[in-house]
Motif scaffolding. Structure first.
Motif, mmCIF file in Angstrom:
data_model
loop_
_atom_site.group_PDB
_atom_site.id
_atom_site.type_symbol
_atom_site.label_atom_id
_atom_site.label_comp_id
_atom_site.label_asym_id
_atom_site.label_seq_id
_atom_site.Cartn_x
_atom_site.Cartn_y
_atom_site.Cartn_z
ATOM 1 N N TYR A 1 0.860 -1.182 0.000
ATOM 2 C CA TYR A 1 0.000 0.000 0.000
ATOM 3 C C TYR A 1 0.898 1.235 0.000
ATOM 4 N N ARG A 2 0.371 2.309 -0.576
ATOM 5 C CA ARG A 2 1.143 3.551 -0.669
ATOM 6 C C ARG A 2 0.239 4.753 -0.508
ATOM 7 N N LYS A 3 0.677 5.729 0.297
ATOM 8 C CA LYS A 3 0.027 7.033 0.412
ATOM 9 C C LYS A 3 1.069 8.075 0.019
ATOM 10 N N VAL A 4 0.713 8.915 -0.965
ATOM 11 C CA VAL A 4 1.659 9.876 -1.528
ATOM 12 C C VAL A 4 1.161 11.298 -1.321
ATOM 13 N N ASP A 5 2.057 12.173 -0.892
ATOM 14 C CA ASP A 5 1.801 13.607 -0.811
ATOM 15 C C ASP A 5 2.940 14.321 -1.522
ATOM 16 N N THR A 6 2.579 15.257 -2.414
ATOM 17 C CA THR A 6 3.584 15.997 -3.175
ATOM 18 C C THR A 6 3.313 17.485 -3.082
ATOM 19 N N PHE A 7 4.368 18.245 -2.941
ATOM 20 C CA PHE A 7 4.322 19.694 -3.010
ATOM 21 C C PHE A 7 5.553 20.128 -3.788
ATOM 22 N N GLY A 8 5.339 20.745 -4.936
ATOM 23 C CA GLY A 8 6.463 21.184 -5.761
ATOM 24 C C GLY A 8 7.362 20.021 -6.122
ATOM 25 N N ASN A 9 8.640 20.140 -5.775
ATOM 26 C CA ASN A 9 9.601 19.097 -6.123
ATOM 27 C C ASN A 9 9.789 18.043 -5.031
ATOM 28 N N ILE A 10 9.035 18.163 -3.903
ATOM 29 C CA ILE A 10 9.199 17.175 -2.841
ATOM 30 C C ILE A 10 7.997 16.234 -2.786
ATOM 31 N N THR A 11 8.298 14.985 -2.526
ATOM 32 C CA THR A 11 7.264 13.963 -2.378
ATOM 33 C C THR A 11 7.555 13.156 -1.127
#
Length: 175
Positions: free
Chosen positions: A108-118
């Motif tokens: 399972y995976r939960k992803v959060d991204t802002f600009g160039n960071i994940t």
């Protein structure tokens, strides 16, 4: 003598640059997307007993200043963390992985991204062999990545194994 030293230094630099470019050519497709980067992270440490790992690929996944940080209770029951570079991980764990067999699979995976960071919370299961039906361990890898415009770099992996005291939360398990 100075010319000889300069020539040898220049030759070594050219050879190192050629090796790096060959590595880029070989490995760059493996870090072009978030999915390919995470797939290769799990794939490169996994293998049957006696199977060699591609430690050059492993190191290529990581930024030069990256850290791998396992956490949990020590023998005395004190919670702590250990910090390793990718080279340090290979030195401390590489031989064991190859001698014993080890597969880590993302479930399972939960992803959060802002600009160039994940930031990825990646739930894993660990097996000794791909043939095993039940994992011997589970946990969560907290993986921080940077996208530089052309590829993903793993900046840190901070992880904790599941324990009786801290079972995996339902929100980080497959639905």
């Amino acid at each position: 003598m100075k010319k000889l030293i300069l020539l040898l230094t220049l030759s070594a630099f050219i050879a190192a640059t050629a090796d790096a470019q060959t590595g880029d050519q070989k490995y760059l497709p493996k870090v072009k997307s978030l999915d390919s980067t995470l797939y290769n992270l799990y794939a490169v440490i996994s293998g049957e007993k006696g199977e060699k790992r591609d430690w050059d690929l492993f190191k290529y996944l990581f930024h030069a200043d990256a850290q791998l940080i396992p956490s949990g209770k020590n023998q005395e029951g004190v919670i702590g963390a250990r910090y390793m570079s990718p080279d340090g991980y290979v030195t401390s764990s590489g031989k064991w992985l190859e001698e014993n067999g080890f597969f880590e699979k993302e479930i399972y995976r939960k992803v959060d991204t802002f600009g160039n960071i994940t930031q990825v919370f990646s739930t894993y299961e660990s097996y000794r062999s791909e043939k095993d039906e039940k994992p011997f361990a589970r946990g969560i890898n907290s993986i921080q990545l940077m996208h530089d415009g052309s590829r993903y770099w793993i900046i840190n992996i901070y992880w904790m194994a599941e324990t009786a005291e801290h079972p995996l939360p339902e929100k980080y398990l497959p639905h």
